[in-house]
Design an enzyme around this catalytic site. Structure first.
Site, PDB file in Angstrom:
ATOM      1  N   LYS A   8      -3.118  10.164 -12.509  1.00  0.00           N
ATOM      2  CA  LYS A   8      -3.654   9.348 -11.419  1.00  0.00           C
ATOM      3  C   LYS A   8      -3.142   9.836 -10.068  1.00  0.00           C
ATOM      4  CE  LYS A   8      -5.971   6.129 -13.737  1.00  0.00           C
ATOM      5  NZ  LYS A   8      -7.434   5.938 -13.565  1.00  0.00           N
ATOM      6  N   TYR A  33      -0.190   9.187 -17.803  1.00  0.00           N
ATOM      7  CA  TYR A  33      -1.067   8.299 -17.048  1.00  0.00           C
ATOM      8  C   TYR A  33      -0.759   8.274 -15.552  1.00  0.00           C
ATOM      9  CZ  TYR A  33      -3.917   4.175 -16.024  1.00  0.00           C
ATOM     10  OH  TYR A  33      -4.851   3.324 -15.496  1.00  0.00           O
TER      11      TYR A  33
END
Length: 301
Positions: free
Chosen positions: A209, A205
């Site tokens: 990002k 994650y």
């Protein structure tokens, strides 16, 4: 009304009249009470008005600088687009754009049509464009032309889309959209990522990002604003069990330390709008959870 009822009513009225005539002090008292009633009502209204005035005095004064900045920005007649408007942050961004009316036109670009039935959405020129994100660069170049500002709130989860699906949405779709936006004339690109974003992370994650932020920045916008909120507080239509439990655990922190690690989705949206109208000499900026809460007007600096 029956004959017996009419007789009883007449008798009662006669008795009342007689009582009034034979007891003038009581009648006078009733008259005084009748006159006093309007005065009491006026006093109640006056007290209510005073209470409202006191409450208004307690309310924080409007940010005059922000109001003036919005008016100045609104006069430019610029246009904007929103990506990810079906998500929790994206929904709030569209709402805030309708409330603020800082753009002459707003386009919602997404994979499906959304319902905007409330009167609020009729306040501005709101357009929807349906696109296939897997074919953005080959078929939807024109859909990104002519916009000055872009708001990207695209995102999914690994649990919902799988690892590859998550990478595709949170990185590929965002970067492809940024490329088309830049080519179409977009000057200011606003991107929502997350607290803890780190392109060098070993976890999926934050790494995805982080890489997304880097690759969008490479497009060379005049201004690139990244928003890294903490745990988003909202009533999701999509149920995420872990998030729901964690949200309950951290909710007390929202009261005692609002800038620590939580952000209501409406606060993120307000921060994005307020930041848009605020002049900046930075080509690139990263706004932390605390920055977001300050920009939204939730807390003071």
């Amino acid at each position: 009304m029956s004959e017996s009822q009419e007789s009883a009513t007449a008798a009662a009225n006669t008795e009342t009249a007689a009582s009034t005539e034979t007891n003038p002090p009581e009648a006078a008292s009733n008259a005084v009470g009748a006159e006093a009633a309007p005065a009491a009502a006026d006093k109640t209204k006056e007290e209510a008005a005073t209470g409202e005035a006191q409450e208004a005095a307690k309310a924080p004064p409007p940010n005059q600088a922000l109001v003036e900045a919005m008016e100045k920005f609104r006069a430019l007649g610029q246009k904007a687009f929103v990506l990810g408007a079906s998500g929790e942050v994206g929904k709030e961004v569209v709402k805030e754009l309708c409330k603020s009316k800082i753009f002459s036109k707003v386009a919602v670009i997404g994979r499906r049509e959304l319902k905007y039935e409330d009167d609020l959405y009729k306040e501005i020129d709101l357009e929807q464009k349906i696109v296939n994100f897997d074919e953005l660069e080959s078929k939807h170049e024109d859909d990104f032309k002519g916009y000055d500002v872009g708001y990207c709130c695209l995102g999914t989860t690994k649990g919902k889309a799988g690892v590859e699906g998550f990478k595709k949405v949170d990185h590929d779709y965002v970067v492809s959209s940024a490329k088309l936006a830049k080519a179409g004339g977009c000057k200011h690109f606003n991107l929502v990522t997350s607290q803890g974003t780190n392109k060098n992370s070993m976890f999926l994650y934050p790494k995805t990002k982080g890489l997304c932020e880097e690759h969008v920045q490479e497009q060379g916008f005049q201004r690139f604003s990244v928003y890294r909120p903490g745990m988003l507080l909202c009533d999701r239509e999509e149920k995420r069990t872990f998030e729901a439990v964690f949200r309950k655990l951290v909710k007390p922190m929202e009261y005692f330390a609002p800038t620590w690690g939580t952000a209501p989705t409406v606060s993120v949206a307000k921060a994005m709008i307020n930041n848009t109208v605020t002049a900046s000499d930075k080509a690139s900026e990263i706004l932390t959870n605390k920055d977001i809460r300050i920009l939204a007007g939730d807390v003071k600096k």
